[in-house]
Design a protein around this motif. Sequence first.
Motif, PDB file in Angstrom:
ATOM      1  N   TYR A  31      -6.710   2.001  17.883  1.00 40.09           N
ATOM      2  CA  TYR A  31      -6.426   1.665  16.496  1.00 40.09           C
ATOM      3  C   TYR A  31      -6.392   2.920  15.638  1.00 40.09           C
ATOM      4  O   TYR A  31      -7.310   3.741  15.690  1.00 40.09           O
ATOM      5  CB  TYR A  31      -7.497   0.710  15.960  1.00 40.09           C
ATOM      6  CG  TYR A  31      -7.281   0.297  14.524  1.00 40.09           C
ATOM      7  CD1 TYR A  31      -8.001   0.894  13.501  1.00 40.09           C
ATOM      8  CD2 TYR A  31      -6.372  -0.693  14.191  1.00 40.09           C
ATOM      9  CE1 TYR A  31      -7.801   0.526  12.182  1.00 40.09           C
ATOM     10  CE2 TYR A  31      -6.160  -1.065  12.876  1.00 40.09           C
ATOM     11  CZ  TYR A  31      -6.886  -0.452  11.878  1.00 40.09           C
ATOM     12  OH  TYR A  31      -6.677  -0.826  10.572  1.00 40.09           O
ATOM     13  N   TYR A  35      -4.840   5.658   4.998  1.00 39.00           N
ATOM     14  CA  TYR A  35      -5.308   5.206   3.703  1.00 39.00           C
ATOM     15  C   TYR A  35      -4.908   6.237   2.656  1.00 39.00           C
ATOM     16  O   TYR A  35      -4.784   7.425   2.943  1.00 39.00           O
ATOM     17  CB  TYR A  35      -6.837   5.080   3.682  1.00 39.00           C
ATOM     18  CG  TYR A  35      -7.390   3.920   4.454  1.00 39.00           C
ATOM     19  CD1 TYR A  35      -7.597   4.015   5.820  1.00 39.00           C
ATOM     20  CD2 TYR A  35      -7.728   2.735   3.809  1.00 39.00           C
ATOM     21  CE1 TYR A  35      -8.122   2.946   6.534  1.00 39.00           C
ATOM     22  CE2 TYR A  35      -8.251   1.654   4.520  1.00 39.00           C
ATOM     23  CZ  TYR A  35      -8.445   1.780   5.874  1.00 39.00           C
ATOM     24  OH  TYR A  35      -8.963   0.729   6.580  1.00 39.00           O
ATOM     25  N   GLN A  37      -6.366   7.512  -1.201  1.00 38.12           N
ATOM     26  CA  GLN A  37      -7.508   7.425  -2.098  1.00 38.12           C
ATOM     27  C   GLN A  37      -7.088   7.872  -3.476  1.00 38.12           C
ATOM     28  O   GLN A  37      -6.649   9.011  -3.664  1.00 38.12           O
ATOM     29  CB  GLN A  37      -8.669   8.295  -1.617  1.00 38.12           C
ATOM     30  CG  GLN A  37      -9.885   8.209  -2.524  1.00 38.12           C
ATOM     31  CD  GLN A  37     -11.025   9.088  -2.087  1.00 38.12           C
ATOM     32  OE1 GLN A  37     -10.885   9.927  -1.194  1.00 38.12           O
ATOM     33  NE2 GLN A  37     -12.177   8.911  -2.696  1.00 38.12           N
ATOM     34  N   LEU A  43     -10.355   3.452  -1.258  1.00 38.39           N
ATOM     35  CA  LEU A  43      -9.309   3.746  -0.290  1.00 38.39           C
ATOM     36  C   LEU A  43      -8.504   2.472  -0.045  1.00 38.39           C
ATOM     37  O   LEU A  43      -9.080   1.395   0.146  1.00 38.39           O
ATOM     38  CB  LEU A  43      -9.898   4.219   1.041  1.00 38.39           C
ATOM     39  CG  LEU A  43     -10.329   5.677   1.100  1.00 38.39           C
ATOM     40  CD1 LEU A  43     -11.640   5.902   0.378  1.00 38.39           C
ATOM     41  CD2 LEU A  43     -10.439   6.138   2.551  1.00 38.39           C
ATOM     42  N   LEU A  45      -5.326   0.685   2.252  1.00 38.84           N
ATOM     43  CA  LEU A  45      -4.630   0.788   3.527  1.00 38.84           C
ATOM     44  C   LEU A  45      -3.120   0.831   3.317  1.00 38.84           C
ATOM     45  O   LEU A  45      -2.549  -0.031   2.635  1.00 38.84           O
ATOM     46  CB  LEU A  45      -5.012  -0.394   4.414  1.00 38.84           C
ATOM     47  CG  LEU A  45      -4.416  -0.432   5.809  1.00 38.84           C
ATOM     48  CD1 LEU A  45      -4.938   0.730   6.644  1.00 38.84           C
ATOM     49  CD2 LEU A  45      -4.748  -1.757   6.474  1.00 38.84           C
ATOM     50  N   PHE A  90      -5.954   9.792   3.951  1.00 38.89           N
ATOM     51  CA  PHE A  90      -6.870   9.864   5.081  1.00 38.89           C
ATOM     52  C   PHE A  90      -6.300   9.083   6.254  1.00 38.89           C
ATOM     53  O   PHE A  90      -5.810   7.969   6.099  1.00 38.89           O
ATOM     54  CB  PHE A  90      -8.232   9.275   4.721  1.00 38.89           C
ATOM     55  CG  PHE A  90      -9.050  10.137   3.824  1.00 38.89           C
ATOM     56  CD1 PHE A  90      -9.057   9.934   2.452  1.00 38.89           C
ATOM     57  CD2 PHE A  90      -9.836  11.160   4.346  1.00 38.89           C
ATOM     58  CE1 PHE A  90      -9.811  10.730   1.613  1.00 38.89           C
ATOM     59  CE2 PHE A  90     -10.598  11.970   3.514  1.00 38.89           C
ATOM     60  CZ  PHE A  90     -10.594  11.755   2.153  1.00 38.89           C
ATOM     61  N   GLY A 101     -16.276   0.667  13.685  1.00 38.18           N
ATOM     62  CA  GLY A 101     -16.442   1.817  12.799  1.00 38.18           C
ATOM     63  C   GLY A 101     -15.293   2.785  12.952  1.00 38.18           C
ATOM     64  O   GLY A 101     -14.752   2.948  14.045  1.00 38.18           O
ATOM     65  N   TYR A 102     -14.917   3.374  11.886  1.00 40.42           N
ATOM     66  CA  TYR A 102     -13.759   4.265  11.895  1.00 40.42           C
ATOM     67  C   TYR A 102     -14.207   5.725  11.825  1.00 40.42           C
ATOM     68  O   TYR A 102     -15.179   6.048  11.146  1.00 40.42           O
ATOM     69  CB  TYR A 102     -12.877   3.997  10.686  1.00 40.42           C
ATOM     70  CG  TYR A 102     -12.164   2.662  10.684  1.00 40.42           C
ATOM     71  CD1 TYR A 102     -11.221   2.367   9.715  1.00 40.42           C
ATOM     72  CD2 TYR A 102     -12.431   1.695  11.646  1.00 40.42           C
ATOM     73  CE1 TYR A 102     -10.558   1.153   9.700  1.00 40.42           C
ATOM     74  CE2 TYR A 102     -11.789   0.480  11.638  1.00 40.42           C
ATOM     75  CZ  TYR A 102     -10.845   0.210  10.663  1.00 40.42           C
ATOM     76  OH  TYR A 102     -10.196  -0.998  10.636  1.00 40.42           O
ATOM     77  N   PHE A 104     -12.798   9.209  10.421  1.00 42.23           N
ATOM     78  CA  PHE A 104     -11.779   9.651   9.472  1.00 42.23           C
ATOM     79  C   PHE A 104     -11.451  11.131   9.668  1.00 42.23           C
ATOM     80  O   PHE A 104     -12.322  11.931  10.034  1.00 42.23           O
ATOM     81  CB  PHE A 104     -12.269   9.450   8.036  1.00 42.23           C
ATOM     82  CG  PHE A 104     -12.217   8.022   7.581  1.00 42.23           C
ATOM     83  CD1 PHE A 104     -13.284   7.168   7.818  1.00 42.23           C
ATOM     84  CD2 PHE A 104     -11.110   7.526   6.924  1.00 42.23           C
ATOM     85  CE1 PHE A 104     -13.244   5.849   7.409  1.00 42.23           C
ATOM     86  CE2 PHE A 104     -11.050   6.208   6.511  1.00 42.23           C
ATOM     87  CZ  PHE A 104     -12.122   5.368   6.757  1.00 42.23           C
ATOM     88  N   SER A 106     -10.076  14.736   7.832  1.00 39.52           N
ATOM     89  CA  SER A 106     -10.619  15.446   6.671  1.00 39.52           C
ATOM     90  C   SER A 106      -9.768  15.272   5.422  1.00 39.52           C
ATOM     91  O   SER A 106     -10.148  15.733   4.350  1.00 39.52           O
ATOM     92  CB  SER A 106     -10.775  16.933   6.992  1.00 39.52           C
ATOM     93  OG  SER A 106      -9.528  17.464   7.383  1.00 39.52           O
TER      94      SER A 106
END
Lengths: 113, 115
Positions: A31, A35, A37, A43, A45, A90, A101-102, A104, A106
């Motif tokens: 997956y 995103y 921000q 954030l 999608l 992101f 849990g994702y 991310f 930087s």
Amino acid sequence: NAGVTQTPKFQVLKTGQSMTLQCAQDMNHEYMSWYRQDPGMGLRLIHYSVGAGITDQGEVPNGYNVSRSTTEDFPLRLLSAAPSQTSVYFCASSYLQGGSGYTFGSGTRLTVV
Amino acid sequence: AQKVTQAQTEISVVEKEDVTLDCVYETRDTTYYLFWYKQPPSGELVFLIRRNSFDEQNEISGRYSWNFQKSTSSFNFTITASQVVDSAVYFCALIPLGDNNDMRFGAGTRLTVKP
């Protein structure tokens, strides 16, 4: 080091230009998602992918295009940049969609003038 | 609707004070995950905690603690004895495990800890 790598970190575009934000992960995650921000909005999608060859739209997909030809890479294309696309972008990846849990990247700070 | 609300836009405290960041969520799904992320001034997103909807036990990790209450749909985050390094934007997020498994974020709370 394992993780999510985004390039570039900063970019300035002129209105109407196109560009591709790169995202690569080396954790064999199925997956991946993008995103944006914006101040006061958290954030949101843009697009996501549950595996190579499969992509789908998120909450704010207009003006963006994605493809997923490999498990590792998930580039985000801005077709014709607009000032409203000025944002921090992101990329995230996860072993499974939902729950695990994702991780991310930087972030890429994009300014469209 | 799948929604996360962080009503506190900005909080300012003096070092060593305790501070609680509120998070209220909405979801139709009975199975879901809740998260907190920290975004320091450098901009990256740092994972703090994940909690599933079937585990209402509170969790403590050093100066951090989390209070999950399904009855009020809240997942609040407390920092005890705050430090300047805690200054950051904190995001609460929800992944509902129904038809749409996307991660939904709150708008974030900017915490400033003054020396």
